[in-house]
Design an enzyme around this catalytic site. Structure first.
Site, short mmCIF file in Angstrom:
data_model
loop_
_atom_site.label_atom_id
_atom_site.label_comp_id
_atom_site.label_asym_id
_atom_site.label_seq_id
_atom_site.Cartn_x
_atom_site.Cartn_y
_atom_site.Cartn_z
N ARG A 54 0.50 46.37 -5.66
CA ARG A 54 1.11 47.51 -6.22
C ARG A 54 0.44 48.41 -6.99
O ARG A 54 0.47 49.95 -6.90
CB ARG A 54 2.54 47.28 -6.91
CG ARG A 54 3.84 47.29 -5.99
CD ARG A 54 4.99 46.90 -6.40
NE ARG A 54 4.78 45.55 -7.45
CZ ARG A 54 5.70 45.07 -8.03
NH1 ARG A 54 6.94 45.56 -8.21
NH2 ARG A 54 5.42 43.87 -8.63
N LYS A 161 9.68 32.91 4.32
CA LYS A 161 11.07 32.42 3.77
C LYS A 161 11.22 32.92 2.38
O LYS A 161 10.30 32.99 1.81
CB LYS A 161 11.44 30.99 3.85
CG LYS A 161 10.64 29.90 2.78
CD LYS A 161 10.94 28.64 3.09
CE LYS A 161 12.30 28.15 2.30
NZ LYS A 161 12.14 27.90 1.01
N ASP A 190 7.93 29.22 8.48
CA ASP A 190 8.63 28.04 8.03
C ASP A 190 7.27 26.94 7.99
O ASP A 190 6.94 26.46 8.89
CB ASP A 190 9.77 27.22 8.55
CG ASP A 190 10.24 26.15 8.02
OD1 ASP A 190 9.62 25.43 7.34
OD2 ASP A 190 11.47 26.43 7.77
N HIS A 191 6.95 26.86 6.67
CA HIS A 191 5.61 25.82 6.55
C HIS A 191 5.54 24.57 7.19
O HIS A 191 4.73 23.55 7.59
CB HIS A 191 4.91 26.02 5.36
CG HIS A 191 5.70 25.21 4.37
ND1 HIS A 191 6.76 25.43 3.62
CD2 HIS A 191 5.27 23.84 3.75
CE1 HIS A 191 7.01 24.57 2.67
NE2 HIS A 191 6.28 23.60 2.94
N LYS A 195 3.30 21.45 9.80
CA LYS A 195 2.93 19.94 9.44
C LYS A 195 2.82 19.16 10.77
O LYS A 195 3.57 19.20 11.64
CB LYS A 195 4.00 19.06 8.66
CG LYS A 195 3.90 20.07 7.18
CD LYS A 195 5.31 19.39 6.50
CE LYS A 195 5.91 20.07 5.05
NZ LYS A 195 4.99 19.51 3.88
N GLU A 229 11.95 15.28 -3.65
CA GLU A 229 11.11 15.77 -4.27
C GLU A 229 11.03 15.50 -5.67
O GLU A 229 12.13 15.31 -6.29
CB GLU A 229 11.09 17.51 -4.44
CG GLU A 229 10.93 18.31 -3.15
CD GLU A 229 10.73 19.53 -3.13
OE1 GLU A 229 9.60 19.82 -3.35
OE2 GLU A 229 11.93 20.30 -3.05
N ASP A 248 17.47 27.01 -0.30
CA ASP A 248 16.19 26.90 -0.37
C ASP A 248 15.52 26.20 0.64
O ASP A 248 14.42 26.24 1.13
CB ASP A 248 15.73 26.31 -1.75
CG ASP A 248 14.12 26.26 -2.20
OD1 ASP A 248 13.45 27.29 -1.73
OD2 ASP A 248 13.82 25.29 -2.77
N HIS A 253 13.75 24.36 6.23
CA HIS A 253 13.04 23.03 6.34
C HIS A 253 13.73 22.01 7.08
O HIS A 253 13.33 21.29 7.92
CB HIS A 253 12.40 22.64 5.32
CG HIS A 253 11.59 23.71 4.44
ND1 HIS A 253 10.95 24.69 5.22
CD2 HIS A 253 11.54 23.66 3.24
CE1 HIS A 253 10.25 25.45 4.31
NE2 HIS A 253 10.53 24.89 2.88
N LYS A 353 15.83 18.02 -5.96
CA LYS A 353 14.47 18.26 -7.03
C LYS A 353 14.85 17.12 -8.11
O LYS A 353 15.85 16.76 -8.35
CB LYS A 353 14.48 19.50 -7.48
CG LYS A 353 14.41 20.54 -6.50
CD LYS A 353 13.23 21.52 -6.83
CE LYS A 353 12.97 22.67 -5.90
NZ LYS A 353 11.86 22.34 -5.13
C1 BG6 Z 1 9.56 25.53 -0.30
C2 BG6 Z 1 10.66 25.45 -1.31
O1 BG6 Z 1 9.91 26.37 0.80
O2 BG6 Z 1 9.27 24.30 0.01
C3 BG6 Z 1 10.20 24.58 -2.49
O3 BG6 Z 1 10.72 26.96 -1.90
C4 BG6 Z 1 9.88 23.44 -2.03
O4 BG6 Z 1 11.42 24.56 -3.57
C5 BG6 Z 1 8.96 23.28 -0.94
O5 BG6 Z 1 9.41 22.78 -3.20
C6 BG6 Z 1 8.68 21.97 -0.37
O6 BG6 Z 1 7.62 22.06 0.80
P1 BG6 Z 1 6.83 20.55 0.74
O7 BG6 Z 1 5.81 20.75 1.92
O8 BG6 Z 1 6.18 20.11 -0.51
O9 BG6 Z 1 7.75 19.52 1.31
#
Ligand code: BG6
Length: 504
Positions: A54, A161, A190-191, A195, A229, A248, A253, A353
């Site tokens: 910014r 996301k 979406d990561h 994987k 997690e 979240d 995911h 979590k």
């Molecule tokens: C993210 C969430 O998208 O994914 C986090 O915002 C979460 O809260 C994370 O911890 C989990 O990703 P991974 O790859 O560690 O399972």
């Protein structure tokens, strides 16, 4: 996920423009992923990285900060020469959607840079910003025609996301973006889809003849999807308290895992066919009434505790979390899919979590053998047949079945057949983002979410959001950090005569 041959090919020359370059995501994941691509020679020869901040910042300061991030978060040893070459491509340009003139200036600077680097005008804009900035940035990119595909150049937009906060806002964001760009230009990331083990679900199901015939309600009792997690909310209190575990993790995911496990076979392995099947199965998740949603969900919030040697404080005393917050940090749901393959097969999903174990897996529980032949032997309760797809921390597939214990009497015990990626393949650890960024650069959107999938995901979770909002604190249980989650999580399955697979 492209075939091996096209994976070798270098992407077209392009500029890679990162909004939010000073933020956590850019430092922790995007730059380390670009580094991994550089280290495997998969970046274009003519390439530039433009970091949008910014406020203006000297290039050197930005490069130093990204280098620091790279050293901290790289998934492989950092080769200084490669890192230096990569970061020399970084230019910082200031632009703020609240100041439209800054986007006009940015356009001029970007075009000059592109001419110098001979990128041919191909551009990828990565929105690595807080979600509230997605639409304002996209509007400015639209107004300045930076996203307009002309003269044979491609223009693409990666959107992080969370994509919306509920069904209505996701639809509004889709509508807004689609006024500016075509669907083929939007890459909703979406990561989880980056994987390896997640991508392997499709290969497991559709490249082997033996699973598909039993992959249905005749043989499968139920499916469990777990993303547990150990980490607490840490410094993300302000984002997390407004979001919660359901938003979240679930429509993104967990639903990626669910859709890959439950989708019908696509007619071809291309983006249109695969994404259509995924969207269809998400749309087939039964939309529950609010009463059903309350019955078929549990939510919990963690209290202080110990995980290993780490002390985790109470969720409610975490920085930027409201002291009377009713935000869930654990959620478990029971869903059903209304189609011929899955009618009557519950899908149990859970994520939380600050739990005792980190584990991401899909466990498919098969029905018991139909005839209790061993009833009069010392073994009248057979252990369960599970096929477990482990995503993290173990990467692999496990099949649990019964076998005879050696000895004169018939005694049966459950054993496991295990496949572990690391035993077969030598792969460099990755962030998961490199596949996705690479795919975007070569224009393959098979691993990205289409508008209809995102909306179908929100549609399925909306009744839970609505029901919980009305219920407030009622029904929110607590659990101790380091435990397996709230007791009500077990009850969700126990009342169906089932139980979660034990935390390993
Ligand atoms: C993210 C969430 O998208 O994914 C986090 O915002 C979460 O809260 C994370 O911890 C989990 O990703 P991974 O790859 O560690 O399972």
């Amino acid at each position: 996920m492209t075939d091996a041959a096209s994976k070798q090919k270098k992407p077209d020359p392009c500029s890679f423009v990162i909004f939010g370059v000073t933020g956590d995501l850019a430092h922790r994941l995007v730059i380390p992923a670009l580094y991994n691509l550089a280290a495997t020679d998969l970046l274009p020869d003519k390439f530039c990285i433009v970091g949008i901040a910014r406020k203006a910042m000297p290039n050197e300061a930005l490069r130093d900060s990204l280098m620091k991030g790279l050293r901290e978060f790289a998934t492989r040893p950092v080769d200084d020469a490669i890192a230096k070459r990569l970061l020399e491509c970084v230019t910082c340009i200031a632009a703020d959607p609240k100041d439209p003139a800054s986007f006009d200036r940015m356009r001029e600077q970007l075009e000059r840079l592109e001419a110098n680097r001979a990128t041919g005008g191909n551009r990828l804009f990565y929105l690595a910003t807080p979600p509230g900035a997605f639409a304002p940035i996209a509007r400015e990119l639209g107004r300045t025609e930076l996203l307009k595909e002309d003269g044979g150049a491609w223009r693409r937009l990666i959107v992080e996301k969370p994509f919306g906060t509920d069904l209505e806002s996701a639809k509004a964001l889709n509508n807004e973006l689609l006024k500016i760009v075509d669907e083929h230009q939007i890459y909703r990331i979406d990561h989880y889809l980056g994987k390896e083990t997640v991508q392997n679900i499709l290969v497991l199901r559709f490249a082997n003849g033996m699973f598909e015939p039993i992959w249905n309600r005749n043989h499968i009792d139920h499916v469990q999807i777990t993303v547990d997690e150990k980490l607490g909310v840490g410094h993300r209190g302000s984002f997390y308290d407004a979001t919660g575990a359901l938003r979240d993790m679930v429509p993104n995911h967990l639903f990626q895992l669910l859709s890959l496990v439950a989708m019908e076979p696509p007619i071809r392995f291309d983006a249109h066919s695969v994404r259509s099947e995924k969207a269809d199965v998400l749309a087939a998740i039964q939309t529950q009434s609010e009463t059903e949603a309350l019955r078929n969900s549990v939510r919990g919030q963690y209290q202080g505790g110990k995980i290993g040697d780490a002390e985790i404080e109470d969720y409610r005393t975490t920085e930027d979390v409201k002291p009377d917050s009713t935000t869930e940090t654990y959620v478990a749901l029971k869903l059903t899919i209304d189609n011929w393959r899955w009618a009557g097969v519950p899908f149990y999903l859970r994520t939380g979590k600050a739990l005792g174990v980190k584990r991401t897996e899909v466990a498919i529980k098969f029905k018991q053998a139909p005839f209790a032949m061993f009833r009069d032997t010392p073994v009248d309760r057979l252990s369960q047949n599970y096929l477990v797809i482990s995503v993290e921390p173990t990467e692999g597939i496990t099949l649990q079945f019964n076998t005879k214990v050696p000895g004169p009497v018939i005694s049966i015990d459950g054993v496991e057949m295990k496949f572990r990626y690391k035993d077969y393949f030598k792969a460099e650890p990755s962030t998961g983002y490199e596949t996705l960024i690479y795919d975007c650069m070569i224009g393959d959107n098979i691993l990205f979410q289409r508008a209809d999938s995102v909306e179908a995901g929100w549609q399925a979770v909306q009744p839970f959001l609505d029901a919980w909002k009305k219920a407030g604190a009622k029904g929110l249980e607590t659990y101790k950090a380091g435990s397996e989650g709230p007791a009500c999580g077990d009850e969700l399955l126990r009342r169906d005569g089932r139980s979660w697979r034990k935390l390993g």
